[in-house]
Design a protein around this motif. Structure first.
Motif, PDB file in Angstrom:
ATOM      1  N   MET A   1       0.827  -1.198   0.000  1.00  0.00           N
ATOM      2  CA  MET A   1       0.000   0.000   0.000  1.00  0.00           C
ATOM      3  C   MET A   1       0.867   1.256   0.000  1.00  0.00           C
ATOM      4  O   MET A   1       0.654   2.170   0.776  1.00  0.00           O
ATOM      5  CB  MET A   1      -0.949  -0.018   1.185  1.00  0.00           C
ATOM      6  N   GLU A   2       1.834   1.302  -0.875  1.00  0.00           N
ATOM      7  CA  GLU A   2       2.763   2.429  -0.927  1.00  0.00           C
ATOM      8  C   GLU A   2       2.104   3.741  -1.345  1.00  0.00           C
ATOM      9  O   GLU A   2       2.643   4.805  -1.092  1.00  0.00           O
ATOM     10  CB  GLU A   2       3.915   2.111  -1.870  1.00  0.00           C
ATOM     11  N   LEU A   3       0.957   3.674  -1.976  1.00  0.00           N
ATOM     12  CA  LEU A   3       0.295   4.893  -2.443  1.00  0.00           C
ATOM     13  C   LEU A   3      -0.921   5.255  -1.595  1.00  0.00           C
ATOM     14  O   LEU A   3      -1.744   6.070  -2.010  1.00  0.00           O
ATOM     15  CB  LEU A   3      -0.106   4.734  -3.914  1.00  0.00           C
ATOM     16  N   GLN A   4      -1.014   4.672  -0.427  1.00  0.00           N
ATOM     17  CA  GLN A   4      -2.137   4.933   0.470  1.00  0.00           C
ATOM     18  C   GLN A   4      -2.313   6.436   0.689  1.00  0.00           C
ATOM     19  O   GLN A   4      -1.338   7.152   0.911  1.00  0.00           O
ATOM     20  CB  GLN A   4      -1.901   4.244   1.816  1.00  0.00           C
ATOM     21  N   ASP A   5      -3.552   6.902   0.599  1.00  0.00           N
ATOM     22  CA  ASP A   5      -3.924   8.304   0.820  1.00  0.00           C
ATOM     23  C   ASP A   5      -3.382   9.253  -0.238  1.00  0.00           C
ATOM     24  O   ASP A   5      -3.369  10.468  -0.032  1.00  0.00           O
ATOM     25  CB  ASP A   5      -3.507   8.770   2.223  1.00  0.00           C
ATOM     26  N   ARG A   6      -2.953   8.753  -1.367  1.00  0.00           N
ATOM     27  CA  ARG A   6      -2.525   9.582  -2.491  1.00  0.00           C
ATOM     28  C   ARG A   6      -3.647   9.616  -3.517  1.00  0.00           C
ATOM     29  O   ARG A   6      -4.468   8.707  -3.615  1.00  0.00           O
ATOM     30  CB  ARG A   6      -1.263   9.036  -3.159  1.00  0.00           C
ATOM     31  N   VAL A   7      -3.652  10.685  -4.314  1.00  0.00           N
ATOM     32  CA  VAL A   7      -4.612  10.817  -5.407  1.00  0.00           C
ATOM     33  C   VAL A   7      -3.828  10.924  -6.699  1.00  0.00           C
ATOM     34  O   VAL A   7      -2.932  11.772  -6.827  1.00  0.00           O
ATOM     35  CB  VAL A   7      -5.510  12.063  -5.230  1.00  0.00           C
ATOM     36  N   ALA A   8      -4.166  10.059  -7.640  1.00  0.00           N
ATOM     37  CA  ALA A   8      -3.487  10.045  -8.934  1.00  0.00           C
ATOM     38  C   ALA A   8      -4.461  10.402 -10.045  1.00  0.00           C
ATOM     39  O   ALA A   8      -5.526   9.792 -10.167  1.00  0.00           O
ATOM     40  CB  ALA A   8      -2.876   8.674  -9.199  1.00  0.00           C
ATOM     41  N   LEU A   9      -4.099  11.380 -10.850  1.00  0.00           N
ATOM     42  CA  LEU A   9      -4.826  11.739 -12.066  1.00  0.00           C
ATOM     43  C   LEU A   9      -4.077  11.073 -13.209  1.00  0.00           C
ATOM     44  O   LEU A   9      -2.888  11.335 -13.422  1.00  0.00           O
ATOM     45  CB  LEU A   9      -4.866  13.256 -12.243  1.00  0.00           C
ATOM     46  N   ILE A  21      -2.032   1.056 -15.323  1.00  0.00           N
ATOM     47  CA  ILE A  21      -1.463   1.925 -14.291  1.00  0.00           C
ATOM     48  C   ILE A  21      -2.531   2.259 -13.249  1.00  0.00           C
ATOM     49  O   ILE A  21      -2.282   2.185 -12.048  1.00  0.00           O
ATOM     50  CB  ILE A  21      -0.888   3.213 -14.911  1.00  0.00           C
ATOM     51  N   ALA A  22      -3.722   2.616 -13.712  1.00  0.00           N
ATOM     52  CA  ALA A  22      -4.809   2.970 -12.788  1.00  0.00           C
ATOM     53  C   ALA A  22      -5.144   1.803 -11.863  1.00  0.00           C
ATOM     54  O   ALA A  22      -5.302   1.980 -10.650  1.00  0.00           O
ATOM     55  CB  ALA A  22      -6.045   3.403 -13.571  1.00  0.00           C
ATOM     56  N   LYS A  23      -5.244   0.619 -12.422  1.00  0.00           N
ATOM     57  CA  LYS A  23      -5.559  -0.552 -11.600  1.00  0.00           C
ATOM     58  C   LYS A  23      -4.451  -0.832 -10.590  1.00  0.00           C
ATOM     59  O   LYS A  23      -4.728  -1.132  -9.431  1.00  0.00           O
ATOM     60  CB  LYS A  23      -5.800  -1.758 -12.504  1.00  0.00           C
ATOM     61  N   LEU A  24      -3.203  -0.724 -11.005  1.00  0.00           N
ATOM     62  CA  LEU A  24      -2.086  -0.954 -10.086  1.00  0.00           C
ATOM     63  C   LEU A  24      -2.049   0.095  -8.984  1.00  0.00           C
ATOM     64  O   LEU A  24      -1.901  -0.235  -7.804  1.00  0.00           O
ATOM     65  CB  LEU A  24      -0.758  -0.962 -10.843  1.00  0.00           C
ATOM     66  N   PHE A  25      -2.200   1.368  -9.349  1.00  0.00           N
ATOM     67  CA  PHE A  25      -2.195   2.434  -8.346  1.00  0.00           C
ATOM     68  C   PHE A  25      -3.314   2.219  -7.332  1.00  0.00           C
ATOM     69  O   PHE A  25      -3.119   2.412  -6.133  1.00  0.00           O
ATOM     70  CB  PHE A  25      -2.326   3.802  -9.005  1.00  0.00           C
ATOM     71  N   THR A  27      -4.696  -0.611  -6.501  1.00  0.00           N
ATOM     72  CA  THR A  27      -4.296  -1.763  -5.680  1.00  0.00           C
ATOM     73  C   THR A  27      -3.310  -1.344  -4.598  1.00  0.00           C
ATOM     74  O   THR A  27      -3.330  -1.877  -3.489  1.00  0.00           O
ATOM     75  CB  THR A  27      -3.661  -2.862  -6.563  1.00  0.00           C
ATOM     76  N   GLU A  28      -2.480  -0.353  -4.915  1.00  0.00           N
ATOM     77  CA  GLU A  28      -1.481   0.148  -3.959  1.00  0.00           C
ATOM     78  C   GLU A  28      -2.049   1.217  -3.023  1.00  0.00           C
ATOM     79  O   GLU A  28      -1.309   1.834  -2.272  1.00  0.00           O
ATOM     80  CB  GLU A  28      -0.265   0.678  -4.702  1.00  0.00           C
ATOM     81  N   GLY A  29      -3.363   1.474  -3.108  1.00  0.00           N
ATOM     82  CA  GLY A  29      -4.012   2.355  -2.150  1.00  0.00           C
ATOM     83  C   GLY A  29      -4.361   3.750  -2.622  1.00  0.00           C
ATOM     84  O   GLY A  29      -4.963   4.526  -1.878  1.00  0.00           O
ATOM     85  N   ALA A  30      -4.012   4.097  -3.850  1.00  0.00           N
ATOM     86  CA  ALA A  30      -4.323   5.443  -4.352  1.00  0.00           C
ATOM     87  C   ALA A  30      -5.783   5.538  -4.782  1.00  0.00           C
ATOM     88  O   ALA A  30      -6.361   4.574  -5.283  1.00  0.00           O
ATOM     89  CB  ALA A  30      -3.423   5.791  -5.533  1.00  0.00           C
ATOM     90  N   ALA A  31      -6.344   6.711  -4.615  1.00  0.00           N
ATOM     91  CA  ALA A  31      -7.600   7.048  -5.276  1.00  0.00           C
ATOM     92  C   ALA A  31      -7.195   7.480  -6.681  1.00  0.00           C
ATOM     93  O   ALA A  31      -6.238   8.242  -6.840  1.00  0.00           O
ATOM     94  CB  ALA A  31      -8.311   8.177  -4.547  1.00  0.00           C
ATOM     95  N   VAL A  32      -7.888   6.979  -7.695  1.00  0.00           N
ATOM     96  CA  VAL A  32      -7.494   7.285  -9.069  1.00  0.00           C
ATOM     97  C   VAL A  32      -8.601   8.046  -9.782  1.00  0.00           C
ATOM     98  O   VAL A  32      -9.777   7.715  -9.675  1.00  0.00           O
ATOM     99  CB  VAL A  32      -7.104   6.014  -9.851  1.00  0.00           C
ATOM    100  N   GLU A  48     -14.613  -1.451 -12.441  1.00  0.00           N
ATOM    101  CA  GLU A  48     -13.766  -2.580 -12.059  1.00  0.00           C
ATOM    102  C   GLU A  48     -12.945  -2.244 -10.815  1.00  0.00           C
ATOM    103  O   GLU A  48     -12.854  -3.042  -9.880  1.00  0.00           O
ATOM    104  CB  GLU A  48     -12.840  -2.962 -13.205  1.00  0.00           C
ATOM    105  N   ILE A  49     -12.359  -1.055 -10.795  1.00  0.00           N
ATOM    106  CA  ILE A  49     -11.556  -0.634  -9.641  1.00  0.00           C
ATOM    107  C   ILE A  49     -12.426  -0.528  -8.389  1.00  0.00           C
ATOM    108  O   ILE A  49     -12.069  -1.036  -7.329  1.00  0.00           O
ATOM    109  CB  ILE A  49     -10.832   0.694  -9.945  1.00  0.00           C
ATOM    110  N   SER A  50     -13.577   0.105  -8.528  1.00  0.00           N
ATOM    111  CA  SER A  50     -14.487   0.252  -7.388  1.00  0.00           C
ATOM    112  C   SER A  50     -14.995  -1.103  -6.908  1.00  0.00           C
ATOM    113  O   SER A  50     -15.128  -1.332  -5.701  1.00  0.00           O
ATOM    114  CB  SER A  50     -15.664   1.150  -7.767  1.00  0.00           C
ATOM    115  N   GLY A  51     -15.256  -1.998  -7.834  1.00  0.00           N
ATOM    116  CA  GLY A  51     -15.733  -3.328  -7.491  1.00  0.00           C
ATOM    117  C   GLY A  51     -14.711  -4.148  -6.712  1.00  0.00           C
ATOM    118  O   GLY A  51     -15.073  -5.092  -6.004  1.00  0.00           O
TER     119      GLY A  51
END
Length: 109
Positions: A1-9, A21-25, A27-32, A48-51
């Motif tokens: 969870m290296e990206l926990q609490d991060r937001v990625a555009l 990339i979106a799916k991996l981010f 999985t690592e805890g980012a909101a995408v 898919e990500i939300s599910g």
């Protein structure tokens, strides 16, 4: 969870590399926040990500237009409050030519 609490555009995130990339981010805890031109692909990726328990939102946009870029940034900030990471993945599939022969108009896209 290296990206926990991060937001990625992530641009170009409806399919291919951007989608991966979106799916991996996520999985690592980012909101995408996803963006591309095709809403159907964005909706499927976000679902898919939300599910899978991730946080995803999207806005369809043509990023060759300044106003739509501004809209995407504002929509991401409105949804998630900030942007920590920007992945500029969107691209244009033009002709396959040597760079010196590539049409300038296509390059600018």
């Amino acid at each position: 969870m290296e990206l926990q609490d991060r937001v990625a555009l992530i641009t170009g995130s409806g399919r291919g590399i951007g989608r991966a990339i979106a799916k991996l981010f996520a999985t690592e805890g980012a909101a995408v926040f996803l963006t591309a031109r095709t809403e159907k692909e964005l909706a499927a990726t976000a679902a898919e990500i939300s599910g899978q328990g991730g946080h995803a939102a999207y806005a369809a946009a043509d990023l060759t237009l300044d106003a739509q870029c501004t809209h995407v940034v504002a929509a991401c900030r409105e949804k998630f409050g900030k942007i920590d990471i920007l992945v500029n993945n969107a691209g244009h599939y033009g002709p396959v030519l040597p760079v010196e022969d590539y049409p300038l108009a296509d390059f600018d896209k």
